[in-house]
Design an enzyme around this catalytic site. Sequence first.
Site, short mmCIF file in Angstrom:
data_model
loop_
_atom_site.label_atom_id
_atom_site.label_comp_id
_atom_site.label_asym_id
_atom_site.label_seq_id
_atom_site.Cartn_x
_atom_site.Cartn_y
_atom_site.Cartn_z
N GLU A 151 -46.38 25.40 109.35
CA GLU A 151 -46.99 26.26 110.37
C GLU A 151 -46.51 25.91 111.78
OE1 GLU A 151 -51.19 26.03 109.52
OE2 GLU A 151 -50.92 26.78 107.49
N ASN A 192 -42.73 25.59 105.84
CA ASN A 192 -43.73 26.45 105.20
C ASN A 192 -44.56 27.12 106.30
OD1 ASN A 192 -45.15 27.11 102.67
ND2 ASN A 192 -46.84 25.85 103.44
N HIS A 228 -51.10 34.23 102.18
CA HIS A 228 -52.56 34.42 102.17
C HIS A 228 -52.80 35.88 102.58
CE1 HIS A 228 -53.43 30.23 101.51
NE2 HIS A 228 -52.65 29.89 102.51
N GLU A 256 -48.60 29.65 98.65
CA GLU A 256 -50.06 29.51 98.73
C GLU A 256 -50.73 30.87 98.48
OE1 GLU A 256 -51.33 27.61 102.38
OE2 GLU A 256 -49.66 26.20 102.36
N ASP A 258 -52.87 33.92 97.73
CA ASP A 258 -54.19 34.44 97.36
C ASP A 258 -54.36 35.81 98.00
OD1 ASP A 258 -54.77 33.63 100.00
OD2 ASP A 258 -56.04 31.96 99.38
O1 G3I Z 1 -63.73 16.18 101.93
C1 G3I Z 1 -64.60 16.52 103.01
C2 G3I Z 1 -66.04 16.26 102.64
O2 G3I Z 1 -66.21 14.89 102.41
C3 G3I Z 1 -66.93 16.75 103.77
O3 G3I Z 1 -68.26 16.61 103.40
C4 G3I Z 1 -66.64 18.21 104.06
C5 G3I Z 1 -67.48 18.73 105.24
O4 G3I Z 1 -66.81 19.68 105.98
O5 G3I Z 1 -65.28 18.36 104.39
C6 G3I Z 1 -64.42 17.98 103.34
O6 G3I Z 1 -63.09 18.17 103.75
C7 G3I Z 1 -62.66 19.50 103.79
C8 G3I Z 1 -61.42 19.63 102.92
O7 G3I Z 1 -60.90 20.94 103.01
C9 G3I Z 1 -61.70 19.32 101.44
O8 G3I Z 1 -62.59 20.23 100.92
C10 G3I Z 1 -62.34 19.88 105.21
O9 G3I Z 1 -63.52 19.90 105.99
C11 G3I Z 1 -61.68 21.23 105.25
O10 G3I Z 1 -61.23 21.49 106.58
C12 G3I Z 1 -60.49 21.26 104.33
O11 G3I Z 1 -59.99 22.55 104.34
C13 G3I Z 1 -58.66 22.67 103.87
C14 G3I Z 1 -57.80 23.32 104.94
O12 G3I Z 1 -56.50 23.52 104.44
C15 G3I Z 1 -57.72 22.46 106.18
O13 G3I Z 1 -57.15 23.16 107.18
C16 G3I Z 1 -58.67 23.55 102.62
O14 G3I Z 1 -59.32 22.85 101.56
C17 G3I Z 1 -57.24 23.87 102.21
O15 G3I Z 1 -57.28 24.85 101.19
C18 G3I Z 1 -56.48 24.43 103.37
O16 G3I Z 1 -55.16 24.66 102.96
C19 G3I Z 1 -54.31 25.24 103.93
C20 G3I Z 1 -52.92 24.69 103.70
O17 G3I Z 1 -52.96 23.28 103.72
C21 G3I Z 1 -51.96 25.24 104.72
N1 G3I Z 1 -51.97 26.67 104.75
C22 G3I Z 1 -53.30 27.27 104.89
C23 G3I Z 1 -54.24 26.77 103.82
C24 G3I Z 1 -55.58 27.44 103.90
O18 G3I Z 1 -56.24 27.13 105.10
#
Ligand code: G3I
Length: 470
Positions: A151, A192, A228, A256, A258
Amino acid sequence: MTALVCTALGAVLLPAAAQAADPPLRDLAAAKGVYIGNAVAGGKLSGNTQYAALAGGQFNSLTPENAMKWGSVEPTRGSFNWAEADQIVAFAQAHNQQVRGHTLVWHSQNPSWLTNGGFGATELRGILQQHIATEVGRYQGKIYAWDVLNELFNEDGTYRSSPWYGTLGAGFVADSLTWAHQADPAAKLYINDYNVEGLGTKSDALYNLVRSLKAQGAPIDGVGFQAHFVLGQVPSTLQANLQRFADLGVDVAVTELDVRMQTPSTQAKLAQQATDYGTVVKACLAVTRCRGITGWDVSDADSWVPSVFSGYGAATLYDENYQPKPAVRTVATALGGTPGGGTASPSPSATATPSPTATPTPTATSTPPPGGAGCSAAYTVPNQWNTGFSGSVTVSCPAGASLSNWHLDWNFTAGQQLTQAWSAVCTQTGTHVSCANAAWNGAVGPGGSVTLGFNGTWSGSNPPPVVTLS
Ligand code: G3I
C-alpha cells in the site's frame, strides 16, 4: 497411550453441498496451473476444526493475515515473537501448501516503538534493513512470495506518507526489495496494493513504479492486486490491467480477494457475488503470468469487513457456518469444475439425495472406547466425486482424557488409495493406512480435538473403514 477401536456406524453418505461434486478448489486450481489461497490466523487453525478443514483442504496457498506484520513479530524492539507465523508455516507444510509472506514494509500495524521512535534516516534505514533480513532470513526457503511492500500509494497516485517515505524518501522501495532478495534469493518479491485492480490514476502510479524498478534492475518479481471489491463493482478493466503489468515482465496475483455487500445477504446478492468471484478468477486465468488468487478470510465469520465497513459483510466464499456460498461454485467452474455440480457420481453407498444445501455428514463415527478411556476417532467423507474423495479423521478427547501422541490405522478394503494427507504423516502399504500426528498436533487435551485431512481415489465402492486409534 489410549487404544480403542472406532467402528463404522451406519455409513450414511452424503452428497454434500453444491460444490461437493467437485474436487477441492486447490486441485482444480493446480490443474489450471495456478494456486488458490486464503488468509489465515494461527489461533483458528488450531482452535476451529471447520476453519482448519477448509483452510487445509480447499486451498494450496496460505497468507498469514496478521502474523507476519511488524507489530506481530517485533512488538518490542529487538524482541521477536514468531509463534503464530511459525505455526502457520508448519500448517502449510503439513498440508502441502505454499505460503505468501505478508507483509514486510507497511504504514500500518507497526509497533509504537517504531512509529513513535523519532528515528533519523541512518538509524531508520538500519532498522528496516535488519527487520527485513531477520524475517525473510528466518523463513528462507519456506516462503513462495513476499509482499515486501504494501500500500505505497494514495488514491491520487502520490506516495502515501509513512515513516519510510517521510524519512528515507522513495529509495526505501528498491532498498527493501534488495534486502529481501539478499535474505532469500528464491522468494518472489511483490509490491501489493488496493484500488489498483482496474486502470486508473493509482494503478498508473504503481505501473510507473514497477517499470522504473525493472529499468534500474531492482529485484521486483510481482505485483499483488488486493481486490477488496464491492458487490457488482469488479472493474471492467481488471484483465487488461493485470496484463499490462505482466507485460512489464513481472508476475501478477490477486492477493486479498473479497466481495462485500450490504447485509443481510439475499439470494440475489449472493448470485451477483458469485458472478463477481467468477469474473476475477477468469481474469487471472486469462493472463499467463497471473500466478494465483488468494481470498481474504476463510469465512464470513472470520472476515475483517464488518468491523471496518459498517453495514457491510458476507464478503467471503463460505458463510458464517463455514458452508459454501454460491461463489464457491463459480470459482470451481472457472477453474474447470463442472457447472451445476454435474458430473460427479453419487457414492455407491449414498442414501441421501444430492442437495445443494446438504451438510456434510460423518460416514463413520467412533463408538465409546471399551473401558471408557475416553479419546476416540471419527472418520468422515464429506466430499466424493467420480473417482476421488476427500475426508478427515478427528481425534477427540473428552474432559478428563488426553493424548500426547496419536496413531491411526485402518484398512481400505475396497482398493481405495490415499493420494495426499495433511496434519498427519500417513503412509499406505497395500490396503493398510497408517497415520501418525504431525510434529505440531500430537497433543490432544481434555475436551480437545485435532483433525487430519486426506484425499484419495476409489472405484466401485468406498466403504468407510474401521479406524484404530492408539
Ligand atoms: O489481536 C488483537 C486482540 O488481542 C485485541 O483484543 C483486538 C482489539 O481491537 O485487536 C486484535 O488485533 C486486531 C487484528 O486485526 C487481529 O484480529 C487489530 O485490532 C486489527 O486492526 C487487525 O486488523 C487487521 C487489519 O489488516 C489491520 O489493518 C485485519 O485482521 C486484517 O484482515 C487486515 O488485512 C489487511 C491487509 O493486511 C492489507 N490489505 C488490507 C487488509 C484488510 O484491511
